[in-house]
Scaffold this motif. Structure first.
Motif, PDB file in Angstrom:
ATOM      1  N   UNK A 141      -5.582  -7.068  -7.311  1.00  0.00           N
ATOM      2  CA  UNK A 141      -5.927  -7.491  -5.949  1.00  0.00           C
ATOM      3  C   UNK A 141      -6.257  -8.985  -5.916  1.00  0.00           C
ATOM      4  N   UNK A 198      -8.791 -10.288  -4.393  1.00  0.00           N
ATOM      5  CA  UNK A 198     -10.234 -10.501  -4.593  1.00  0.00           C
ATOM      6  C   UNK A 198     -10.715  -9.809  -5.868  1.00  0.00           C
ATOM      7  N   UNK A 206     -19.640 -11.509 -12.631  1.00  0.00           N
ATOM      8  CA  UNK A 206     -20.122 -12.753 -12.026  1.00  0.00           C
ATOM      9  C   UNK A 206     -20.448 -13.826 -13.063  1.00  0.00           C
ATOM     10  N   UNK A 229     -11.509  -7.286  -7.100  1.00  0.00           N
ATOM     11  CA  UNK A 229     -12.098  -5.953  -6.933  1.00  0.00           C
ATOM     12  C   UNK A 229     -12.581  -5.367  -8.251  1.00  0.00           C
ATOM     13  N   UNK A 230     -13.383  -6.146  -8.927  1.00  0.00           N
ATOM     14  CA  UNK A 230     -14.012  -5.622 -10.157  1.00  0.00           C
ATOM     15  C   UNK A 230     -15.356  -5.019  -9.757  1.00  0.00           C
ATOM     16  N   UNK A 231     -15.832  -4.095 -10.555  1.00  0.00           N
ATOM     17  CA  UNK A 231     -17.143  -3.515 -10.270  1.00  0.00           C
ATOM     18  C   UNK A 231     -18.212  -4.497 -10.741  1.00  0.00           C
ATOM     19  N   UNK A 232     -19.008  -5.007  -9.834  1.00  0.00           N
ATOM     20  CA  UNK A 232     -19.943  -6.077 -10.212  1.00  0.00           C
ATOM     21  C   UNK A 232     -20.982  -5.642 -11.235  1.00  0.00           C
ATOM     22  N   UNK A 270       0.835  -1.217   0.000  1.00  0.00           N
ATOM     23  CA  UNK A 270       0.000   0.000   0.000  1.00  0.00           C
ATOM     24  C   UNK A 270       0.864   1.260   0.000  1.00  0.00           C
ATOM     25  N   UNK A 280      -7.062  -4.466 -16.620  1.00  0.00           N
ATOM     26  CA  UNK A 280      -7.337  -3.136 -16.067  1.00  0.00           C
ATOM     27  C   UNK A 280      -6.022  -2.494 -15.592  1.00  0.00           C
ATOM     28  N   UNK A 291      -1.371  -7.849  -5.153  1.00  0.00           N
ATOM     29  CA  UNK A 291      -1.567  -8.341  -3.785  1.00  0.00           C
ATOM     30  C   UNK A 291      -2.198  -9.729  -3.860  1.00  0.00           C
ATOM     31  N   UNK A 326      -2.676  -1.717 -10.107  1.00  0.00           N
ATOM     32  CA  UNK A 326      -2.897  -2.690  -9.036  1.00  0.00           C
ATOM     33  C   UNK A 326      -3.598  -3.950  -9.515  1.00  0.00           C
TER      34      UNK A 326
END
Lengths: 245, 850
Positions: A104, A106, A155, A108-111, A64, A169, A181, A102
């Protein structure tokens, strides 16, 4: 740095992308909790570095700080010559846009956004013209092998595919520093290998500096260099086992 | 269940305090509006009734006559068998010069003879009346209640300045009344003067407002009424005080009913806010619910958990709303009292009491509103399957696809509402309620899909004009259709209401202004009283000659209005010199024409009636209007039906000669003065003032001023509408704050990612503000056609049902203009806190946020 810790020296003296000097990060909770206790290290342009360590060793905090998502309590974090510790949040955001990307654990995509929209997001934030953004999105999607999944929602994708979207991205801005990460943390072994291979190939093709936090020794071995952290300090810094690619 | 409530619900409420408070606020706003309106309404009606009751004292019957009871009647009554005592009374509301003391009810009585009728509280230790004879000998004598005297700093012998028709007069306190019985009337704001001094002070001539009658023991009220009615004839009304109170309450019922609409509106909007908040709460806690379900919780248990939360919020909100409502109700009562005083000339006491009934109703409403609002979300929570709950993001990304049946049902409901409004199957309150219910359901069904379509269409525009913040807002709004459409629904419904009422108000005002332009064409209006409905001073008829003799005066018409009961309604009977009047005004005829009206009114003792009179009583040209006159019932044939807005209860117009002949009363409310061409009306006004100065009160208005004053009276009647506009803006504010705070909380992780990807705090904040503006814009876009429909409904069937007037349709451009200015401001303010919260999201914490 731990006493006797090895300091990795790259073979050639490449310009430094990252230079951390005596970085301390502590949190004032009920008592002071020190996450990083005086880290000094540098990473050269074009390196692919893994950071490992047990839980609570400060890996994610370090990542970070490297990306300017957070600022150190003391010390300096120089990314491409800019000391992020002395910048305002806005300046760090602007800096991040141009220099850091970055990935991540998880994803961290916009659902609610389709794949192409997710990938275009950093460009949209930077105010890149729609046409140009579209072309760049197409290009990176092809690079990660997702050109035929561009109109899907996150999803509707597998874990591996989602991480590829996250990688696309990260690539779309052409940032010279990519911070990852636990990029394989949520994936099975086969999908994890695919992602590592993809990162490796990107590193090879683009020369992007990659810093990856991981628990996975196989992931670490895909890198050139391995930094081990323990209790907020660098325990070891050297060539990654098998990091001879 | 207690365990779940304590550990799951309470911890959720604690973690999401702002959101919980906003949900609670939804109930509080609804209940506050209801309880404040209800408390003020009850206080107004009870105040009117109890003032009539208390002022009546021991009087069992009251004798009144249109235009006032002649003095001589008292003697006649006193000598009748079965009568124990009679007492003449004059009642008038005045304002002390120190306005903050509030309106003062002046009761003129014959103090020496009135002890049989009223208890003045002079007896006992606190006896306080210097000298009854001095009281009568000095025309400035007055009695005050101890409570009022204390507030006004009065002691016996000191003076109070009050505004009476002839100007400011000083009255001297000659005694103080103890706060019991009679002295409690009008909330204690009471001033007792000698009845003959009151005649002089208020221009009653040799008449009283009424004569109170106390019957001998053994004579029943029914016997007394029958005997008096038989002796006095139909020109006199013999009623019990209670019945008089009821009539006054009925008269203001139309006015107070308007407030019910506002409180129902506030409550329904409260339900929407609760629905929205619970919906989002369910959405946010899907994982918790999934875990509960995985651990063996039944769907019913989950549903009950949410309903129990709603129950607690409802009870809390009900209690808080009740308390805040009481705080607002006093101010509301003052405003209502001023309106009823201005419009009807009726005012009650100024004290509100929070009754157990209102507390119970408020709590119950809060509870019901919460349960209704939470029912749907609770049900959907109970249907969540554990596997679905654990699939992160999948629910948020779900889009409701089957909108066809919903749209069809919505259209059917709206069409049903329109058809019902146009038909005459249902009437009155039932019509209003059923049309609003059908239309409301239709809108609720339509707003979701329509708002989504508008948001989709706005997406490219937002991206084009706001390249970075635009797409973020658009994604956020489209990404959670439930949250967006919930807020838009609340806003669209409240704006529909505002535009509808605004349209109705505008249409009424415009129509009456046009009518005034046609009718009020003389140059000056000479009045003795500022009160149109219940003038506190009337001129003698002879003043006309004096004005006519002044240089520059061309014509003078003497307008007199009385307000008799006709088939249970208080209609207006207006009289004026029709020959000159008809030469200068433009009439709009529903039936008949100018020629026949001239002939009928001037030569055949006929009358003209208003269109709403015709509609209410079914009497038109060719029919006769039976009116009570001092000489008995006289049948006046109708010669014309006019489009006229003199009274919402209906009006009958006669030539002055006819009125004088049958009513034997030459007093005048207003002199309409026209000046000769080329004369400055200002000079004539000065001349009239000089002529009347010192003898009569004279409020002389130019045409413009007079119209403006009537405009103010109309505005006072529609005070309720302004409260509704404020409520709607409040709803918009609350709706947006709730929606955005929830949006920011829900998207914390997304905002963190955006920031990690390089979004600036300013960009994030701008996107939240833009989101607020878009919510308001879409709400307004949907409300435009719906508000237009609602306005048409109000102007047509509703106006017709309640006032008898059908108004031409008028789009509420003024209200729309106000909303276009106010809504962005409100949205901007509402977005302030959420935007700051979003901009301040810490990336490192946010990306760990679940």
């Amino acid at each position: 740095m731990h006493k006797g810790a090895k300091t990795f020296r790259p073979c050639k003296e490449e310009p430094k992308v990252l230079q951390l000097s005596d970085v301390v990060k502590s949190y004032e909770l009920k008592s002071t909790v020190t996450a990083l206790a005086g880290i000094t290290l540098s990473i050269a342009a074009g390196e692919m570095v893994a950071i490992m360590g047990p839980s609570g060793s400060g890996k994610s905090t370090l990542l970070n700080l490297m990306g300017g998502l957070d600022v150190p309590s003391s010390g300096s974090v120089l990314v491409a010559g800019t000391d992020l510790a002395r910048q305002s949040e806005k300046e760090r955001s602007l800096f991040r846009r141009a220099h850091v990307s970055y990935i991540f654990q998880a994803y961290h995509l916009m659902p609610t956004l389709r794949v192409r929209q997710n990938v275009a997001l950093p460009l949209r934030l930077a105010g890149v013209a729609a046409k140009e953004a579209e072309a760049r999105v197409e290009r990176v999607l092809a690079e990660v092998g997702l050109e035929n999944r561009a109109d899907h929602l996150p999803d509707e994708l597998s874990g591996g595919e989602r991480q590829r979207v996250a990688i696309a991205r990260a690539l779309v801005t052409d940032a010279p520093l990519l911070l990852a990460d636990e990029p394989t943390g949520n994936l099975d072994s086969a999908r994890g290998k695919e992602i590592l291979a993809l990162l490796r190939s990107i590193h090879g093709r683009r020369g992007t500096t990659i810093v990856m936090v991981t628990h996975d020794s196989e992931a670490a071995s895909a890198c050139d260099r391995l930094i081990r952290l323990r209790d907020g300090q660098v325990e070891d810094d050297g060539a990654a086992p098998g990091g001879d690619r | 269940m207690r365990f779940l409530l304590r550990h799951l619900s309470l911890s959720y409420a604690r973690r999401n305090l702002a959101k919980t408070i906003l949900t609670l606020l939804g109930v509080v706003v609804g209940v506050t509006t209801f309880s404040s309106i209800k408390t003020a309404q009850d206080a107004l009606v009870v105040g009117i009734g109890s003032t009539v009751d208390r002022v009546a004292g021991k009087a069992q019957l009251q004798v009144t006559m249109e235009g006032g009871v002649p003095e001589a009647l008292q003697e006649r009554l006193r000598n009748l068998p079965g009568i124990r005592a009679t007492s003449p009374v004059i009642e008038q509301i005045v304002i002390p010069e120190k306005g903050e003391l509030g309106s003062l009810m002046v009761i003129g009585v014959d103090l020496l003879g009135d002890r049989e009728m009223r208890d003045y509280g002079f007896e006992g230790d606190d006896a306080d009346l210097d000298d009854p004879l001095l009281f009568l000998a000095q025309p400035d004598s007055a009695l005050f209640t101890r409570e009022f005297a204390k507030r006004a700093g009065l002691t016996t012998g000191t003076s109070l300045a009050v505004k009476v028709p002839s100007g400011v007069r000083k009255v001297t306190a000659r005694g103080l009344m103890s706060p019991k019985g009679f002295a409690q009337a009008f909330g204690g704001n009471l001033m007792v003067v000698d009845v003959y001094a009151a005649q002089e002070l208020f221009g009653r001539g040799r008449r009283f407002d009424r004569i109170d009658v106390r019957l001998q023991d053994g004579v029943t009220v029914a016997q007394g009424t029958e005997m008096l009615q038989k002796t006095l004839g139909p020109a006199y009304r013999v009623e019990t005080p209670a019945r008089r109170g009821e009539q006054m309450e009925r008269l203001v019922a139309n006015f107070t009913a308007g407030f019910n609409v506002s409180s129902a509106f506030a409550l329904s909007i409260g339900i929407f806010l609760i629905f929205n908040a619970f919906n989002v709460s369910v959405n946010r806690r899907r994982r918790d619910i999934g875990t509960l379900r995985a651990l063996g919780a039944t769907p019913r248990q989950v549903q009950v958990l949410f309903l129990a939360e709603a129950l607690i919020i409802g009870l809390l909100g009900g209690a808080l709303g009740c308390l805040t409502g009481t705080a607002f109700s006093q101010a509301l009562l003052v405003s209502m009292g001023q309106s009823t005083e201005m419009v009807y000339g009726i005012s009650g006491s100024g004290v509100v009491h929070l009754t157990p009934a209102i507390v119970l109703q408020s709590m119950l409403l809060g509870l019901i509103a919460s349960l209704i609002g939470a029912w749907g979300p609770a049900l959907s929570a109970s249907r969540i399957s554990p596997t679905e709950a654990f699939a992160k993001g999948s629910f948020q990304a779900k889009v409701q696809r089957r909108v066809g049946p919903r749209i069809a049902a919505g259209v059917a409901f709206v069409a049903g509402a329109v058809a019902l409004a146009l038909s005459s199957v249902v009437k009155g309150n039932a019509l209003v309620l059923s049309v609003l219910l059908l239309g409301g359901i239709g809108l609720v069904l339509l707003i979701g899909p329509l708002s989504r379509a508008i948001l989709v269409a706005l997406g490219p525009l937002l991206t084009r004009f706001f390249p970075s913040a635009g797409p973020l807002s658009s994604d956020s709004l489209l990404g959670n259709p439930r949250r967006s459409s919930g807020t838009i629904m609340a806003m669209a419904l409240s704006l529909t209401f505002v535009l509808g009422l605004g349209g109705y108000m505008g249409s009424t005002r415009l129509t009456i202004v046009r009518w005034m332009d046609d009718i009020l064409t003389c140059d000056l209006f000479v009045r003795a009283s500022a009160n149109f409905s219940r003038p506190d001073f009337l001129y003698p008829g002879a003043v006309k000659g004096e004005i006519l003799a002044l240089p520059g005066v061309r014509t003078v018409e003497s307008y007199r209005a009385i307000r008799p009961q006709f088939r249970g309604r208080q209609i207006l009977v207006g009289s004026v010199e029709m020959d000159t009047l008809m030469q200068r005004v433009r009439y709009s005829f529903a039936q008949g024409d100018l020629k026949s009206m001239k002939e009928g009114l001037l030569n055949k003792e006929m009358c003209a009636v208003t269109e709403n009179f015709h509609d209410r009583f079914g009497l038109g040209v060719g029919d006769k209007v039976p009116l009570q006159t001092p000489g008995g019932v006289v049948q006046f044939p109708i010669v014309a039906v006019l489009h006229d807005y003199s009274s919402d209860q209906g009006a009958v117009f006669l030539d002055r000669k006819v009125f004088l002949k049958h009513w034997q009363d030459d007093r005048v409310d207003i002199y309409d003065v026209s000046v000769t061409p080329g004369t400055d009306p200002g000079k004539v006004r000065d001349a009239i003032r000089a002529k009347l100065s010192g003898r009569y009160p004279a409020l002389i208005s130019t045409q413009r001023e007079f119209k403006d004053e009537i405009g103010k009276a109309i505005d006072a009647f529609y005070a309720v509408m302004r409260i509704t506009v404020l409520l709607a803006l409040g709803v918009a504010f609350l709706g947006i704050v709730t929606s955005l705070l929830i949006s920011v909380a829900e998207r914390t992780r997304e905002i963190g990612i955006l920031k990690a990807l390089g979004a600036l705090p300013g960009q994030i904040a701008r996107s939240v503000v833009l989101e607020a503006l878009v919510l308001a814009l879409v709400g307004l876009m949907l409300a435009l056609p719906a508000g237009n429909l609602f306005a048409s409904f109000m102007e047509g069937p509703v106006a017709k049902a309640f006032t008898g007037w059908a108004m031409p349709h008028h789009y509420p451009w003024e209200v729309l203009g106000e909303l276009i200015v106010a809504l962005p401001l409100v949205s901007f303010l509402a977005a302030g806190i959420p935007a700051r919260q979003a901009a301040g999201v810490k990336v490192t914490e946010a990306i760990e946020y679940e």
